[in-house]
Design an enzyme around this catalytic site. Structure first.
Site, short mmCIF file in Angstrom:
data_model
loop_
_atom_site.label_atom_id
_atom_site.label_comp_id
_atom_site.label_asym_id
_atom_site.label_seq_id
_atom_site.Cartn_x
_atom_site.Cartn_y
_atom_site.Cartn_z
N GLU A 1 -22.31 -27.42 -5.70
CA GLU A 1 -23.01 -28.68 -5.53
C GLU A 1 -22.22 -29.60 -4.59
OE1 GLU A 1 -23.83 -30.50 -9.25
OE2 GLU A 1 -25.01 -28.83 -10.03
N ASN B 1 -19.12 -28.69 -8.78
CA ASN B 1 -19.14 -29.71 -7.73
C ASN B 1 -17.98 -29.52 -6.75
OD1 ASN B 1 -21.42 -31.32 -8.53
ND2 ASN B 1 -20.19 -31.99 -10.29
N GLU C 1 -23.67 -26.77 -15.82
CA GLU C 1 -22.82 -27.45 -14.84
C GLU C 1 -21.44 -27.63 -15.46
OE1 GLU C 1 -22.48 -31.47 -12.06
OE2 GLU C 1 -24.15 -31.26 -13.47
N GLU D 1 -31.75 -35.07 -12.77
CA GLU D 1 -30.58 -35.40 -13.61
C GLU D 1 -30.89 -36.64 -14.43
OE1 GLU D 1 -26.53 -34.17 -11.52
OE2 GLU D 1 -27.61 -35.60 -10.28
N ASP E 1 -26.49 -32.45 -4.34
CA ASP E 1 -26.35 -33.29 -5.53
C ASP E 1 -26.61 -34.74 -5.17
OD1 ASP E 1 -25.86 -33.86 -8.14
OD2 ASP E 1 -23.68 -33.73 -8.00
#
Length: 786
Positions: free
Chosen positions: A650, A618, A563, A737, A680
């Protein structure tokens, strides 16, 4: 006595009467032509002078020779033809010159022209007397000759002066003709009184008086016809021109949309149909009245434009605009005054409407921004000593929801109802205005904070009451910010700014709908503004950089992807956490260029890796609202050479709720490129299940909060099992996460979770070498802006 003896004993009184009649008729025609000539335009003056000269000269000549026919000297007489004709020419030439002089602009022009006319009469008389011959000797009395010439000069000057300075137009003509007749008669008979004849013995073959009289009668008759013809022609020409002028004036009069009134000598003589309709009475009821009677406060002099009041026949008081113009000439006593009367009711109504629209809100009827600012300036300028001013910034909380769900008509209804409620609630205590949209403002004189709070509470109470619209109960609620003058600000602009800051704090609070301004608010705003400027500099000077946090497969502990997380290396403050600058970037719109940079940098970095790991980026809600986002992603993929299957976007659940249809359309276009879409922070929103049903996500990322609560009770374990079961049933892999302990990882493995991300797996780092727990200083993971 010689004058009267000559008139009554040496003349035939019948012919004298005829001469007088010719003289009176001729002088009247002469005066009319003189006045017409004086009033004529410059181009037409020579023609009128010619007509006047022929008429006046012929009048004098005919009067003289008819009077000569009446003369009985007692001896045979005769007339020399050449001198007789020359006398007529003398009369015409002198008259032309006198009319030209009399029509000048000087105040003495009329008198000078009249004196010249009298001189011409004398010249004609004595030229005619030179043509007169008798059988005997003619003896002249010089004194009588001088008196006759003097009388002709004086009376001629007086006649022309009277024709231009007497009272009414009729009086001018009568006075001018009478004095001019007296001038001609006095010259003739005084001149004849100067004549003395000594008879001689008649000789055979000499022409008799009867022969002379016959020839003279023919000549006089011809010239008399010329006089009458000239007078009649001039009268017809003048009448035709006058009728044409009146017809043209009438046409202009009636074609005007404004009321037109013509006044002469203080009395109305005519008006057009527009004024008749405006006044509300037939023309006969208007003519003869004074204009001042209908419009008492009209223009006192010409060339003035004034606003006045017209009192109509039915008693109305109509606002009008009046213009006056004078049209004077020497043929009228006072000339005409023309009044143009315009009805101002429609214009004033439009002006009032424009003024209202400029000062008031058309929807709610409340004062608008400009009107409120003017009121606030006056309130501050007149604020009594010992008192203060409270400014209330009011913003409706759920007004957009009312518009979106029930339509704009419902929104307008709510605004009208709430505006009226606020106006009634504060009464005379405050001034309420609408700034625009769902923003309102109020101001009031207060003695302390408690009084301001009391007024705000009344506003709050009314704004939270339900509004009924088509059987639906609508509740908006409101956030109210209060700033006080002079405690919080010294100027109107600063007072409004501080009230807005307090209102935004109330809007962000879950427990308070009313907030007072505090100095700390201003400090935070200044800091956010400074950070916004620094963010622009950071983007331009490449102060941003990416770190990468690994994601692993729980089944075999292999890395499946990374990420990309954004960091800001500030030259003075060091590395700034995203939680401090990302909200500012989103509020200012800088998140769009920053997000593009993150996406481009992440794709270029991933394209350089030997392994074909995925890169997750993201996306903010603002980026997802940009219809050009799919094109931008496609362009970056082509530019970097990264395969679309290696890019994962995301998004959060909250980014979908603003405009779900639009966002889903954009996501479908991105997915069509071959790019993966992951949800997410799953589980933190309020529409998770409906979102999963609306779009086929490629991955679900379980929020870190579930891992943090795993050891706190069985509820967290149940929630995680439910999410994992949901993902399994929908065939969507789940990534957890925030995995930081082996116990957490073991639980996920036991429950069938697909992937994990967290400090146990690896910390974010600029290199792709995982930094596992215990090898570096522990720090919480930081999400990216992209």
């Amino acid at each position: 006595m010689r004058f009267f003896v000559c008139l009554f004993t040496e003349h035939d009184l019948w012919l004298v009467t005829l001469a007088a009649a010719i003289c009176v008729l001729g002088t009247w025609i002469t005066i009319r032509l003189f006045l017409r000539t004086k009033a004529a335009e410059r181009e037409a003056k020579p023609f009128w002078i010619f007509l006047g000269a022929v008429a006046a000269g012929s009048t004098v000549w005919c009067t003289h020779f008819v009077a000569m026919l009446a003369y009985r000297p007692g001896v045979p007489v005769s007339y020399e033809p050449m001198l007789t004709g020359l006398s007529l020419l003398v009369a015409v030439v002198f008259t032309s010159a006198s009319l030209a002089v009399a029509c000048g602009r000087s105040r003495f022009s009329a008198g000078a022209g009249g004196a010249l006319f009298g001189l011409g009469v004398a010249a004609m008389h004595y030229t005619g007397m030179a043509a007169f011959s008798v059988d005997g000797a003619i003896v002249w009395d010089v004194a009588y000759v001088a008196v006759s010439v003097l009388l002709s000069l004086l009376l001629g000057a007086g006649a022309f002066a009277a024709a231009t300075r007497a009272g009414s137009p009729q009086m001018r003509e009568v006075a001018g003709a009478a004095v001019l007749t007296a001038s001609i008669v006095a010259l003739h008979f005084t001149g004849m009184a100067a004549v003395g004849i000594i008879p001689a013995v008649p000789e055979p073959g000499m022409p008799t008086s009867n022969d002379a009289y016959g020839a003279l009668a023919v000549a006089v008759a011809g010239v008399g016809l010329l006089v009458l013809g000239t007078g009649l022609a001039s009268h017809l020409l003048d009448r035709q021109a006058s009728l044409r002028s009146k017809a043209r004036a009438k046409q202009i009069l009636e074609s005007s949309v404004d009321g037109i009134v013509i006044e002469t000598a203080g009395r109305i003589v005519d008006c057009n149909e527009a004024f008749v309709l405006l006044f509300g009475q037939p023309r006969d009821g208007i003519v003869g009245r004074s204009f001042a009677e209908l419009v008492p406060n009209g223009p006192a002099t010409a060339d003035h434009l004034v606003r006045a009041r017209l009192f109509t026949a039915d008693g109305q008081d109509v606002p009008v605009e009046v213009a006056a113009r004078d049209d004077r000439d020497d043929r009228t006593e006072h000339g005409n005054r023309y009044y143009s009367v315009r009805d101002l009711r429609q214009r004033l109504a439009q002006e009032e409407k424009i003024t209202y629209l400029a000062s008031f809100d058309n929807l709610t009827g409340l004062p608008n921004r400009s009107s409120f600012l003017e009121h606030l300036d006056d309130l501050i300028a007149t604020c009594p000593a010992g008192s203060g001013i409270a400014l209330f910034a009011i913003d409706l909380d759920r007004f957009k929801e009312v518009n979106d769900v029930h339509g704009h008509a419902a929104g307008d209804h709510v605004l009208r109802v709430l505006a009226e409620r606020m106006r009634v609630a504060v009464g005379k205590d405050a001034f309420v205005a609408r700034l625009g949209g769902d923003e309102f403002v109020a101001s009031a004189l207060v003695s302390d904070r408690e009084q301001a709070l009391c007024l705000a509470s009344r506003l709050e109470r009314e704004l939270f009451v339900t509004v009924v619209y088509e059987h639906a109960d609508l509740t908006c609620g409101a956030s109210i910010g209060i700033s006080l003058y002079p405690d919080d600000a010294a100027s109107p602009a600063m007072l409004m700014n501080n009230a807005d800051l307090a209102m935004y704090r109330a809007k962000g609070s879950h427990s308070e709908a009313v907030c007072f301004y505090e100095e700390e608010m201003d400090k935070r705003v200044r800091e956010r503004r400074a950070m916004a400027l620094q963010l622009r500099t950071a983007l331009a000077e490449e102060q941003f950089f990416l770190v990468f946090q690994p994601q692993i497969s729980i089944h075999n502990s292999e890395i499946t992807g990374y990420e990309a997380l954004l960091r800001w290396r500030h030259p003075e403050r060091g590395v700034v956490p995203p939680l401090q600058f990302i909200p500012v970037a989103e509020d200012t719109g800088l998140i769009l260029p920053i997000g593009d940079w993150v996406l481009r940098a992440a794709c270029h970095e991933a394209a350089s890796w030997a392994e074909r790991h995925k890169i997750a980026v993201n996306m903010s809600a603002l980026q997802l609202g940009n219809t050009e986002l799919p094109d931008t992603i496609h362009e970056i993929l082509i530019e970097s050479g990264l395969s679309p299957s290696r890019l994962e976007i995301e998004i959060t659940e909250t980014s979908l709720i603003h405009d779900t249809e639009r966002t889903l359309h954009i996501l479908r276009r991105i997915k069509a490129l071959g790019v993966s879409i992951a949800m997410d922070d799953f589980g933190t929103g309020y529409s998770s299940l409906s979102t999963l049903r609306a779009f086929p996500f490629d991955k679900i990322k379980l929020d870190k909060s579930f891992m943090d609560d795993l050891d706190k009770g069985p509820q967290a374990c149940a929630m995680i099992r439910a999410v994992l079961a949901l993902g399994d049933s929908l065939h969507i892999p789940v990534l957890a996460e925030g995995v930081e302990t082996q116990a957490q990882l073991a639980f996920l493995e036991q429950e069938g979770c697909s992937e994990a991300q967290g400090y146990l797996v690896g910390r974010p780092a600029e290199s792709r070498v995982p930094v596992v727990a215990g090898t570096a200083e522990a720090a919480p993971p930081l999400k990216s802006a992209g």
